[in-house]
Design a protein around this motif. Sequence first.
Motif, PDB file in Angstrom:
ATOM      1  N   GLN A   3      57.693  88.367  -4.375  1.00  0.00           N
ATOM      2  CA  GLN A   3      58.045  88.867  -3.044  1.00  0.00           C
ATOM      3  C   GLN A   3      56.769  89.217  -2.243  1.00  0.00           C
ATOM      4  OE1 GLN A   3      60.987  89.006  -1.687  1.00  0.00           O
ATOM      5  NE2 GLN A   3      62.071  88.207  -3.499  1.00  0.00           N
ATOM      6  N   PRO A   4      56.724  88.869  -0.993  1.00  0.00           N
ATOM      7  CA  PRO A   4      55.558  89.244  -0.175  1.00  0.00           C
ATOM      8  C   PRO A   4      55.539  90.741   0.087  1.00  0.00           C
ATOM      9  CG  PRO A   4      57.216  88.246   1.212  1.00  0.00           C
ATOM     10  CD  PRO A   4      57.731  88.131  -0.218  1.00  0.00           C
ATOM     11  N   PRO A   5      54.384  91.298   0.379  1.00  0.00           N
ATOM     12  CA  PRO A   5      54.314  92.731   0.703  1.00  0.00           C
ATOM     13  C   PRO A   5      55.079  93.051   1.969  1.00  0.00           C
ATOM     14  CG  PRO A   5      52.254  91.643   1.250  1.00  0.00           C
ATOM     15  CD  PRO A   5      53.099  90.635   0.522  1.00  0.00           C
ATOM     16  N   PRO A   6      55.445  94.304   2.120  1.00  0.00           N
ATOM     17  CA  PRO A   6      56.200  94.662   3.335  1.00  0.00           C
ATOM     18  C   PRO A   6      55.398  94.337   4.600  1.00  0.00           C
ATOM     19  CG  PRO A   6      55.411  96.621   2.209  1.00  0.00           C
ATOM     20  CD  PRO A   6      55.162  95.470   1.266  1.00  0.00           C
ATOM     21  N   PHE A   7      56.097  94.233   5.703  1.00  0.00           N
ATOM     22  CA  PHE A   7      55.500  93.799   6.974  1.00  0.00           C
ATOM     23  C   PHE A   7      54.413  94.743   7.494  1.00  0.00           C
ATOM     24  CE2 PHE A   7      55.426  93.568  11.580  1.00  0.00           C
ATOM     25  CZ  PHE A   7      55.189  92.208  11.778  1.00  0.00           C
ATOM     26  N   PRO A   8      54.653  96.071   7.477  1.00  0.00           N
ATOM     27  CA  PRO A   8      53.598  96.942   8.034  1.00  0.00           C
ATOM     28  C   PRO A   8      52.298  96.860   7.290  1.00  0.00           C
ATOM     29  CG  PRO A   8      55.661  98.109   7.931  1.00  0.00           C
ATOM     30  CD  PRO A   8      55.875  96.852   7.165  1.00  0.00           C
ATOM     31  N   ALA A  17      58.369  97.751  16.505  1.00  0.00           N
ATOM     32  CA  ALA A  17      58.855  97.125  15.273  1.00  0.00           C
ATOM     33  C   ALA A  17      60.055  96.233  15.569  1.00  0.00           C
ATOM     34  CB  ALA A  17      59.238  98.197  14.253  1.00  0.00           C
ATOM     35  N   PHE A  18      60.073  95.083  14.898  1.00  0.00           N
ATOM     36  CA  PHE A  18      61.199  94.165  15.088  1.00  0.00           C
ATOM     37  C   PHE A  18      62.413  94.707  14.314  1.00  0.00           C
ATOM     38  CE2 PHE A  18      57.489  91.478  15.712  1.00  0.00           C
ATOM     39  CZ  PHE A  18      57.795  90.914  16.938  1.00  0.00           C
ATOM     40  N   PRO A  19      63.590  94.595  14.891  1.00  0.00           N
ATOM     41  CA  PRO A  19      64.786  95.079  14.143  1.00  0.00           C
ATOM     42  C   PRO A  19      65.124  94.119  13.015  1.00  0.00           C
ATOM     43  CG  PRO A  19      65.420  94.142  16.245  1.00  0.00           C
ATOM     44  CD  PRO A  19      63.930  94.133  16.206  1.00  0.00           C
ATOM     45  N   PRO A  20      64.943  94.499  11.760  1.00  0.00           N
ATOM     46  CA  PRO A  20      65.273  93.594  10.630  1.00  0.00           C
ATOM     47  C   PRO A  20      66.767  93.637  10.355  1.00  0.00           C
ATOM     48  CG  PRO A  20      64.338  95.631   9.789  1.00  0.00           C
ATOM     49  CD  PRO A  20      64.394  95.761  11.271  1.00  0.00           C
ATOM     50  N   PRO A  21      67.315  92.549   9.924  1.00  0.00           N
ATOM     51  CA  PRO A  21      66.750  91.199  10.052  1.00  0.00           C
ATOM     52  C   PRO A  21      67.176  90.571  11.360  1.00  0.00           C
ATOM     53  CG  PRO A  21      68.702  91.107   8.718  1.00  0.00           C
ATOM     54  CD  PRO A  21      68.560  92.561   9.112  1.00  0.00           C
ATOM     55  N   PHE A  22      66.496  89.491  11.756  1.00  0.00           N
ATOM     56  CA  PHE A  22      66.911  88.773  12.974  1.00  0.00           C
ATOM     57  C   PHE A  22      68.145  87.949  12.675  1.00  0.00           C
ATOM     58  CE2 PHE A  22      62.392  89.434  14.027  1.00  0.00           C
ATOM     59  CZ  PHE A  22      62.594  90.086  15.224  1.00  0.00           C
ATOM     60  N   ALA A  25      66.981  81.928  14.052  1.00  0.00           N
ATOM     61  CA  ALA A  25      65.983  81.346  14.963  1.00  0.00           C
ATOM     62  C   ALA A  25      66.621  80.845  16.229  1.00  0.00           C
ATOM     63  CB  ALA A  25      65.252  80.204  14.257  1.00  0.00           C
ATOM     64  N   ALA A  26      67.874  80.426  16.183  1.00  0.00           N
ATOM     65  CA  ALA A  26      68.498  79.825  17.363  1.00  0.00           C
ATOM     66  C   ALA A  26      68.845  80.861  18.404  1.00  0.00           C
ATOM     67  CB  ALA A  26      69.748  79.043  16.963  1.00  0.00           C
ATOM     68  N   VAL A  27      69.202  82.081  17.962  1.00  0.00           N
ATOM     69  CA  VAL A  27      69.633  83.105  18.918  1.00  0.00           C
ATOM     70  C   VAL A  27      68.592  84.211  19.072  1.00  0.00           C
ATOM     71  CG1 VAL A  27      72.057  82.672  18.510  1.00  0.00           C
ATOM     72  CG2 VAL A  27      70.858  84.321  17.067  1.00  0.00           C
ATOM     73  N   ARG A  28      67.343  84.065  18.513  1.00  0.00           N
ATOM     74  CA  ARG A  28      66.346  85.118  18.627  1.00  0.00           C
ATOM     75  C   ARG A  28      65.840  85.203  20.067  1.00  0.00           C
ATOM     76  NH1 ARG A  28      62.673  83.515  14.951  1.00  0.00           N
ATOM     77  NH2 ARG A  28      61.466  82.383  16.527  1.00  0.00           N
ATOM     78  N   PRO A  29      65.849  86.392  20.693  1.00  0.00           N
ATOM     79  CA  PRO A  29      65.379  86.499  22.094  1.00  0.00           C
ATOM     80  C   PRO A  29      63.864  86.395  22.175  1.00  0.00           C
ATOM     81  CG  PRO A  29      65.925  88.667  21.261  1.00  0.00           C
ATOM     82  CD  PRO A  29      66.321  87.684  20.163  1.00  0.00           C
ATOM     83  N   GLN A  79      63.111  84.330   6.522  1.00  0.00           N
ATOM     84  CA  GLN A  79      63.055  84.870   7.889  1.00  0.00           C
ATOM     85  C   GLN A  79      61.759  85.633   8.147  1.00  0.00           C
ATOM     86  OE1 GLN A  79      65.391  84.181  10.135  1.00  0.00           O
ATOM     87  NE2 GLN A  79      64.138  85.193  11.708  1.00  0.00           N
ATOM     88  N   ARG A  80      61.280  86.373   7.145  1.00  0.00           N
ATOM     89  CA  ARG A  80      60.037  87.125   7.297  1.00  0.00           C
ATOM     90  C   ARG A  80      58.861  86.183   7.455  1.00  0.00           C
ATOM     91  NH1 ARG A  80      58.906  92.310   6.474  1.00  0.00           N
ATOM     92  NH2 ARG A  80      60.966  92.668   5.583  1.00  0.00           N
ATOM     93  N   GLN A  81      58.849  85.076   6.677  1.00  0.00           N
ATOM     94  CA  GLN A  81      57.746  84.109   6.825  1.00  0.00           C
ATOM     95  C   GLN A  81      57.754  83.468   8.211  1.00  0.00           C
ATOM     96  OE1 GLN A  81      58.200  81.356   3.606  1.00  0.00           O
ATOM     97  NE2 GLN A  81      57.412  82.796   2.026  1.00  0.00           N
ATOM     98  N   GLN A  82      58.987  83.136   8.663  1.00  0.00           N
ATOM     99  CA  GLN A  82      59.069  82.553  10.007  1.00  0.00           C
ATOM    100  C   GLN A  82      58.611  83.553  11.086  1.00  0.00           C
ATOM    101  OE1 GLN A  82      63.083  81.208  10.453  1.00  0.00           O
ATOM    102  NE2 GLN A  82      62.837  79.474   9.025  1.00  0.00           N
ATOM    103  N   ASP A  83      58.965  84.826  10.904  1.00  0.00           N
ATOM    104  CA  ASP A  83      58.523  85.847  11.871  1.00  0.00           C
ATOM    105  C   ASP A  83      57.019  85.984  11.865  1.00  0.00           C
ATOM    106  OD1 ASP A  83      61.124  86.246  12.533  1.00  0.00           O
ATOM    107  OD2 ASP A  83      61.382  88.031  11.247  1.00  0.00           O
ATOM    108  N   GLU A  84      56.412  85.981  10.703  1.00  0.00           N
ATOM    109  CA  GLU A  84      54.957  86.087  10.634  1.00  0.00           C
ATOM    110  C   GLU A  84      54.283  84.889  11.284  1.00  0.00           C
ATOM    111  OE1 GLU A  84      53.913  86.616   6.609  1.00  0.00           O
ATOM    112  OE2 GLU A  84      54.717  88.667   6.441  1.00  0.00           O
ATOM    113  N   LEU A  85      54.847  83.692  11.014  1.00  0.00           N
ATOM    114  CA  LEU A  85      54.274  82.498  11.630  1.00  0.00           C
ATOM    115  C   LEU A  85      54.411  82.525  13.142  1.00  0.00           C
ATOM    116  CD1 LEU A  85      52.941  79.743  11.233  1.00  0.00           C
ATOM    117  CD2 LEU A  85      55.215  78.753  10.920  1.00  0.00           C
TER     118      LEU A  85
END
Length: 423
Positions: A3-8, A17-22, A25-29, A79-85
């Motif tokens: 597992q990757p480390p937490p986002f902060p 902070a982004f509201p987890p989880p999104f 990708a299709a409906v993300r504002p 989803q976290r990897q996509q958010d980071e990218l």
Amino acid sequence: MAQPPPFPARLPPPFRAFPPPFPGAAVRPAPFAVGPVAPPPFFLPPPPPAGEGGPRFPPGVPYLAAAPPRAPAEEEVVQRQQDELWLSQFLGRRHAAPSPPPPPAAGSPSSARAVAVAALGRVARLTALCRALRRSEDEGDEPGWARTREEAEAALRELRAVVRPLREPGYGEALRRKAERARKRRLRLQRRKHEARAAKEEEAARAAEREAKIDQWRAKCIQEVEEKNRERELKAAADSVLSEVRKKQADTKRMMDVLRGLEKLRKLRKEAAARKGVCPPPSADEAFENQVESLKTLLKTRTELYEAEERALRVMLEGEQEEERKREMEKKQKKEREKLLQQKLEMDSKLFGDPAEFPLTHLLQPFRDYYLQAEHSVAALIQIRHEWDQYLVPADHPEGSCIPPGWVLPSLPTNDTWATAVR
């Protein structure tokens, strides 16, 4: 799979902070509404698990086909990897825009002159290469023509590189401003140099004039001192001569007294000898009288000579004293004339204005010349006197009046306009 480390702990959010989880990708504002909405970034699918082979996209299956359902934990990781990218790409797009290149520095006239000289050299070389190209074309020399063409292209590129600063926007205007500024500075320096030279010449002229006045005053003082010394020496010499003449006169008078005393003494002794019965011979009396007469004649001649010298010296001293009195009188009369002239100038300035304030081009100069023409022309004086003499009448004429002895002062102004004209 780890597992990757937490986002902060990986990258703190820049704003919130982004509201987890999104939801997906299709409906993300969009994070910010800045400018036109950009298309969603291209996200790569997650890598396959280790040991899984085969093609990632089976043939016949479209690229954007729906992914098979995943577990919630795996979906959260993806989803976290996509958010980071997405966040890294967004931050990359928000980097500060590169600053515009600085405007080219305006060259100085000397650098522009050097560029023009270099450009003229390249143009001359290019012209020579063009003539060589025409000559090679006329001769049909293909290799030479190609070689010359390459040299001409290289010379053209060099020419363009040399004249590139001249084509920069604002270069010509800046160069013109600099040239104009340099021209004005050069003119200012020349003007200052001329003014300094004129001031130096004027100061030299004033110094020369002062030196001339000082030399003239010094020469006058020296002449006066020399005249006084000469007069003093002459007077001292005359006094010494006069005193010597008077001394000689006193000596002559004393000698005359001695002769008279000698005559009285001989007479007394002769009488005393006669009472005793002793009588001197007549030749002795005659010799004594002849000797006394000769001495008296000599003393009388000397007395007359000394008296003549005394009279001459007295006349000379009186002449010098008379000349001294004349000089004193002339100095006194000169001072009186200067005083009267100064008073006349003051009176003229009060009546006609200060001459320094009336240049030759002044409007009142013709009238001033008309009223003062008798001071500069004898013919004008005679004419004016003749015109005045026409009005002469006898002294007992009832309407006759005498000429005033001085200036007839004007009356006081009666209005403001007249007062301004008088001032």
